[in-house]
Design a protein around this motif. Sequence first.
Motif, PDB file in Angstrom:
ATOM      1  N   UNK A 186      35.926  41.360  44.429  1.00 26.99           N
ATOM      2  CA  UNK A 186      36.876  41.048  43.415  1.00 26.99           C
ATOM      3  C   UNK A 186      38.005  42.071  43.416  1.00 26.99           C
ATOM      4  N   UNK A 187      39.218  41.482  43.126  1.00 25.20           N
ATOM      5  CA  UNK A 187      40.483  42.450  43.249  1.00 25.20           C
ATOM      6  C   UNK A 187      40.709  42.687  41.607  1.00 25.20           C
ATOM      7  N   UNK A 188      40.103  41.953  40.716  1.00 24.50           N
ATOM      8  CA  UNK A 188      40.413  42.312  39.387  1.00 24.50           C
ATOM      9  C   UNK A 188      39.700  43.585  38.763  1.00 24.50           C
ATOM     10  N   UNK A 189      40.521  44.574  38.337  1.00 26.51           N
ATOM     11  CA  UNK A 189      39.811  45.777  37.701  1.00 26.51           C
ATOM     12  C   UNK A 189      38.654  45.402  36.582  1.00 26.51           C
ATOM     13  N   UNK A 190      37.732  46.297  36.657  1.00 29.72           N
ATOM     14  CA  UNK A 190      36.563  46.129  35.864  1.00 29.72           C
ATOM     15  C   UNK A 190      37.111  46.306  34.536  1.00 29.72           C
ATOM     16  N   UNK A 191      36.516  45.549  33.376  1.00 22.80           N
ATOM     17  CA  UNK A 191      36.893  45.620  32.146  1.00 22.80           C
ATOM     18  C   UNK A 191      36.012  47.016  31.587  1.00 22.80           C
ATOM     19  N   UNK A 208      30.369  36.893  46.731  1.00 20.95           N
ATOM     20  CA  UNK A 208      31.442  37.431  45.968  1.00 20.95           C
ATOM     21  C   UNK A 208      30.613  38.463  44.926  1.00 20.95           C
ATOM     22  N   UNK A 209      31.010  39.660  45.194  1.00 23.78           N
ATOM     23  CA  UNK A 209      30.055  40.780  44.344  1.00 23.78           C
ATOM     24  C   UNK A 209      30.978  41.839  43.885  1.00 23.78           C
ATOM     25  N   UNK A 210      30.789  42.597  42.886  1.00 25.22           N
ATOM     26  CA  UNK A 210      31.205  43.827  42.424  1.00 25.22           C
ATOM     27  C   UNK A 210      31.205  44.864  43.630  1.00 25.22           C
ATOM     28  N   UNK A 255      35.681  37.766  33.135  1.00 31.79           N
ATOM     29  CA  UNK A 255      37.015  38.380  33.649  1.00 31.79           C
ATOM     30  C   UNK A 255      36.643  38.544  35.204  1.00 31.79           C
ATOM     31  N   UNK A 256      35.483  39.357  35.401  1.00 30.22           N
ATOM     32  CA  UNK A 256      35.131  40.072  36.738  1.00 30.22           C
ATOM     33  C   UNK A 256      34.462  39.118  37.718  1.00 30.22           C
TER      34      UNK A 256
END
Length: 331
Positions: free
Chosen positions: A182-187, A147-149, A23-24
């Motif tokens: 990444x704009x997606x919240x961490x799972x 692209x990184x966290x 996901x991330x």
Amino acid sequence: MSKKHRILTGHRATGPRHIGHLVGTLHQYVAFQEEYECYFLVADLHALTTGFDRPQELNTNTLEVTADFLACGIDPKKATLVLQSAIPEHARLCLLLSMLVGVARLERNPTYKDQLHELKLQPSLGFLSYPVLQAADILLYQGEFVPVGEDQLPHLELAREVARRFNQLYGQTFPEPQAILSKIPRLPGIDNRTMHTSYGNAIYLKDTPEETRRKVMAMYTDPTRIHASDPGHVEGNPLFAYLDAFDPDPVKVAEYKKTYQAGKVGDVELKIHLAEVLNTALAEIRERRASLIADRRGLIEILRQGTESARPMAGETYANAALKMGLLTLN
Ligand code: TRP
């Protein structure tokens, strides 16, 4: 046609990938390869910085990461998959760049300090210079976007500093790489901490449907809720984080949230639903991954071909950097 912008990113070869990675990051990689010239690195040298005492594990993990990348849809025809250690210029450029980075600067790196605290290890030289190797990875392919966290931002900042310093000293050579966050919240993990390979709280892409079900049934949900009829909390509840990420039916998820908050649906019913959702969402990836892992030679061949296609560029960038730094060329 205008030249495509170049992306470089990678994962350390620390083991099979989990649904948090999917996901991330991995979903985004698959989208990026349509629009950018992408280099995806299997960073086995970086894995050595903490795992040098488990050679057999590293060997397996390298193939696990490769299989997961491919199973998720990274396509060797669209992107370049590179095995870091197979291109000596990663290490060679790291050595050259290390001349431009102060030891105190590396010791101040928050990631270094955190890890030191967490792993309680005697830091090796290789561990300290982890971000310099990462800078070499990026600059070797003149990566423009990375692209990184969020946890990787300090490393990106160092890569930018090194590029700038090199350019100042020897003339414009490297683009300053930019992070794509990444704009997606961490799972969260199944225990509601961050999902992490070393915490034992991850659902792996390679898990069987049965293992997945078992993990889901053991998930942390809402500690304030004793009976199914108690009103439940949706915020900070990993059940809903997973449903938001994987359930293809958002209307149904919204409905579940309402009934959960009203105390009209039990954890067990929700978990059974979630396990099904996950197993459906992961079915294809699992199938692809199983056949990739079953054909070890074929998998190595894919990695070899990607690596070979990256080699000329790595060689050129390194030679140019060495020349600019004044190293003599003998031919
Ligand atoms: N340090 C990264 C991580 O732990 C992995 C990595 C290695 C990387 N080399 C890289 C990421 C180059 C981006 C660019 O996730």
